[in-house]
Design a protein around this motif. Structure first.
Motif, PDB file in Angstrom:
ATOM      1  N   THR A 123       0.854  -1.183   0.000  1.00  0.00           N
ATOM      2  CA  THR A 123       0.000   0.000   0.000  1.00  0.00           C
ATOM      3  C   THR A 123       0.889   1.231   0.000  1.00  0.00           C
ATOM      4  OG1 THR A 123      -0.114   0.014   2.409  1.00  0.00           O
ATOM      5  CG2 THR A 123      -1.886  -1.116   1.257  1.00  0.00           C
ATOM      6  N   GLY A 124       0.329   2.328  -0.497  1.00  0.00           N
ATOM      7  CA  GLY A 124       1.077   3.581  -0.498  1.00  0.00           C
ATOM      8  C   GLY A 124       1.308   4.056   0.924  1.00  0.00           C
ATOM      9  N   VAL A 125       2.421   4.725   1.124  1.00  0.00           N
ATOM     10  CA  VAL A 125       2.747   5.241   2.449  1.00  0.00           C
ATOM     11  C   VAL A 125       3.282   6.667   2.290  1.00  0.00           C
ATOM     12  CG1 VAL A 125       5.072   4.237   2.455  1.00  0.00           C
ATOM     13  CG2 VAL A 125       3.972   4.745   4.607  1.00  0.00           C
ATOM     14  N   ASN A 126       2.932   7.517   3.225  1.00  0.00           N
ATOM     15  CA  ASN A 126       3.441   8.882   3.231  1.00  0.00           C
ATOM     16  C   ASN A 126       4.955   8.827   3.482  1.00  0.00           C
ATOM     17  OD1 ASN A 126       4.338  11.450   4.094  1.00  0.00           O
ATOM     18  ND2 ASN A 126       2.281  11.977   4.791  1.00  0.00           N
ATOM     19  N   PRO A 127       5.755   9.414   2.613  1.00  0.00           N
ATOM     20  CA  PRO A 127       7.214   9.355   2.788  1.00  0.00           C
ATOM     21  C   PRO A 127       7.686   9.878   4.146  1.00  0.00           C
ATOM     22  CG  PRO A 127       6.678  10.209   0.628  1.00  0.00           C
ATOM     23  CD  PRO A 127       5.388  10.104   1.377  1.00  0.00           C
ATOM     24  N   ASP A 128       6.950  10.823   4.731  1.00  0.00           N
ATOM     25  CA  ASP A 128       7.357  11.356   6.028  1.00  0.00           C
ATOM     26  C   ASP A 128       7.143  10.368   7.174  1.00  0.00           C
ATOM     27  OD1 ASP A 128       8.232  13.736   4.908  1.00  0.00           O
ATOM     28  OD2 ASP A 128       6.228  14.621   5.035  1.00  0.00           O
ATOM     29  N   SER A 129       6.370   9.307   6.917  1.00  0.00           N
ATOM     30  CA  SER A 129       6.158   8.294   7.957  1.00  0.00           C
ATOM     31  C   SER A 129       7.083   7.081   7.780  1.00  0.00           C
ATOM     32  CB  SER A 129       4.698   7.841   7.965  1.00  0.00           C
ATOM     33  OG  SER A 129       4.397   7.138   6.778  1.00  0.00           O
ATOM     34  N   LEU A 130       7.984   7.144   6.801  1.00  0.00           N
ATOM     35  CA  LEU A 130       8.954   6.055   6.601  1.00  0.00           C
ATOM     36  C   LEU A 130       9.902   5.974   7.796  1.00  0.00           C
ATOM     37  CD1 LEU A 130       9.935   6.686   2.872  1.00  0.00           C
ATOM     38  CD2 LEU A 130       8.725   4.681   3.751  1.00  0.00           C
ATOM     39  N   PRO A 131      10.428   4.789   8.075  1.00  0.00           N
ATOM     40  CA  PRO A 131      11.471   4.700   9.107  1.00  0.00           C
ATOM     41  C   PRO A 131      12.624   5.648   8.758  1.00  0.00           C
ATOM     42  CG  PRO A 131      10.769   2.516   8.433  1.00  0.00           C
ATOM     43  CD  PRO A 131      10.117   3.489   7.495  1.00  0.00           C
ATOM     44  N   ARG A 137      16.813   8.411   2.285  1.00  0.00           N
ATOM     45  CA  ARG A 137      17.088   7.751   1.003  1.00  0.00           C
ATOM     46  C   ARG A 137      15.976   8.062   0.000  1.00  0.00           C
ATOM     47  NH1 ARG A 137      19.212   1.643   0.217  1.00  0.00           N
ATOM     48  NH2 ARG A 137      20.508   2.330   1.936  1.00  0.00           N
ATOM     49  N   PHE A 138      14.723   8.001   0.457  1.00  0.00           N
ATOM     50  CA  PHE A 138      13.601   8.286  -0.435  1.00  0.00           C
ATOM     51  C   PHE A 138      13.692   9.712  -0.986  1.00  0.00           C
ATOM     52  CE2 PHE A 138       9.440  10.083  -1.290  1.00  0.00           C
ATOM     53  CZ  PHE A 138       8.943   9.166  -2.199  1.00  0.00           C
ATOM     54  N   HIS A 139      13.925  10.687  -0.109  1.00  0.00           N
ATOM     55  CA  HIS A 139      13.970  12.081  -0.565  1.00  0.00           C
ATOM     56  C   HIS A 139      15.142  12.322  -1.514  1.00  0.00           C
ATOM     57  CE1 HIS A 139      10.497  13.409   1.604  1.00  0.00           C
ATOM     58  NE2 HIS A 139      10.963  12.901   2.736  1.00  0.00           N
ATOM     59  N   THR A 140      16.246  11.641  -1.307  1.00  0.00           N
ATOM     60  CA  THR A 140      17.385  11.744  -2.234  1.00  0.00           C
ATOM     61  C   THR A 140      16.999  11.197  -3.604  1.00  0.00           C
ATOM     62  OG1 THR A 140      18.979  11.564  -0.444  1.00  0.00           O
ATOM     63  CG2 THR A 140      19.769  11.033  -2.659  1.00  0.00           C
ATOM     64  N   TYR A 141      16.388  10.028  -3.637  1.00  0.00           N
ATOM     65  CA  TYR A 141      15.970   9.421  -4.909  1.00  0.00           C
ATOM     66  C   TYR A 141      14.908  10.261  -5.607  1.00  0.00           C
ATOM     67  CZ  TYR A 141      18.147   5.026  -3.268  1.00  0.00           C
ATOM     68  OH  TYR A 141      19.002   4.065  -2.820  1.00  0.00           O
ATOM     69  N   ARG A 142      14.019  10.869  -4.821  1.00  0.00           N
ATOM     70  CA  ARG A 142      12.916  11.626  -5.409  1.00  0.00           C
ATOM     71  C   ARG A 142      13.398  12.889  -6.118  1.00  0.00           C
ATOM     72  NH1 ARG A 142       7.211  12.725  -2.480  1.00  0.00           N
ATOM     73  NH2 ARG A 142       6.010  12.035  -4.257  1.00  0.00           N
ATOM     74  N   ARG A 143      14.539  13.410  -5.704  1.00  0.00           N
ATOM     75  CA  ARG A 143      15.088  14.579  -6.409  1.00  0.00           C
ATOM     76  C   ARG A 143      15.370  14.245  -7.872  1.00  0.00           C
ATOM     77  NH1 ARG A 143      19.232  15.204  -2.255  1.00  0.00           N
ATOM     78  NH2 ARG A 143      17.964  15.642  -0.448  1.00  0.00           N
ATOM     79  N   ALA A 144      15.784  13.010  -8.134  1.00  0.00           N
ATOM     80  CA  ALA A 144      16.098  12.591  -9.504  1.00  0.00           C
ATOM     81  C   ALA A 144      14.876  12.055 -10.234  1.00  0.00           C
ATOM     82  CB  ALA A 144      17.193  11.525  -9.478  1.00  0.00           C
ATOM     83  N   GLN A 145      13.895  11.560  -9.501  1.00  0.00           N
ATOM     84  CA  GLN A 145      12.699  10.967 -10.111  1.00  0.00           C
ATOM     85  C   GLN A 145      11.468  11.474  -9.370  1.00  0.00           C
ATOM     86  OE1 GLN A 145      12.762   6.692 -10.227  1.00  0.00           O
ATOM     87  NE2 GLN A 145      10.730   6.561 -11.125  1.00  0.00           N
TER      88      GLN A 145
END
Length: 156
Positions: A123-131, A137-145
Motif C-alpha cells: 500500500t502507499g505510504v506517506n514518505p514522512d512516515s517512513l522509518p 534515502r527516499f527524498h534523495t531518490y525523489r530529487r532525480a525521479q
C-alpha cells in the motif's frame, strides 16, 4: 545444473508448474549482474543484498533484491525479462520470496507501477512516515525521479 538466460517462446504463456523461486547465493551475483545489464542497466547487486530469482524451465526470467534497512527490508531492483512482462511473474516472485521473512518490507517505485505492487499486498505510504533509515534515502531518490512513490507491505 547451470541456469541460462531465458529464450522466450512468444506463443506460450508460462505454466506455473514450470516456475521456481529461489534465493541466489552470492557466488552467482555476477550472473545476476549480467541479467540486470541486459534488462535494467542501472540496477547493481551488492555483496550484502539478498537476491531472489524466478526460474522458468531452469532459465532466469526475473530477479529482485532485498536490502536490510534497520529491522525492515527495502525491495529494490525487481526486474522481469522484457519478453516475459505482463504474465504475472513479478507478482509470483514477490509473493514467494517475501513469505520467507518476518519483517516489514518497503519499496520506492515510479507511480505507474503501483498497480503491480498493490496486487502483492503493498500500500502507499506517506514518505514522512517512513522509518528514519529510509526517509532520507527516499527524498534523495525523489530529487532525480519526481514521480517516485513509497509503498509498504507489513509482515504477514
Amino acid at each position: 545444473m547451470s541456469v541460462k538466460e531465458y529464450q522466450p517462446d512468444h506463443n506460450r504463456q508460462p505454466e506455473p508448474t514450470n516456475w521456481r523461486v529461489e534465493a541466489v547465493p552470492s557466488s552467482h551475483f555476477p550472473l545476476i549482474q549480467r541479467f540486470y545489464q541486459a534488462h535494467y542497466k542501472s540496477a547493481r547487486v551488492k555483496s550484502h543484498d539478498l537476491v531472489w530469482q524466478l526460474l522458468l524451465n531452469n532459465q532466469r526470467v526475473a530477479v529482485m533484491r532485498l536490502l536490510p534497512i534497520g529491522s525492515d527490508w527495502l525491495l529494490s531492483g525487481l526486474v522481469v525479462d522484457s519478453a516475459m512482462r505482463r504474465k504475472g511473474l513479478a507478482a509470483h516472485l514477490l509473493n514467494q520470496a517475501l513469505t520467507q521473512y518476518s519483517s516489514d518490507c518497503y519499496l520506492f517505485c515510479d507511480a505507474s507501477l503501483t498497480p503491480l505492487y498493490r496486487k502483492s499486498g503493498f500500500t502507499g505510504v506517506n514518505p514522512d512516515s517512513l522509518p528514519t533509515e529510509l526517509r532520507g534515502r527516499f527524498h534523495t531518490y525523489r530529487r532525480a525521479q519526481t514521480s517516485l512513490v513509497a509503498m509498504f507491505r507489513p509482515t504477514p
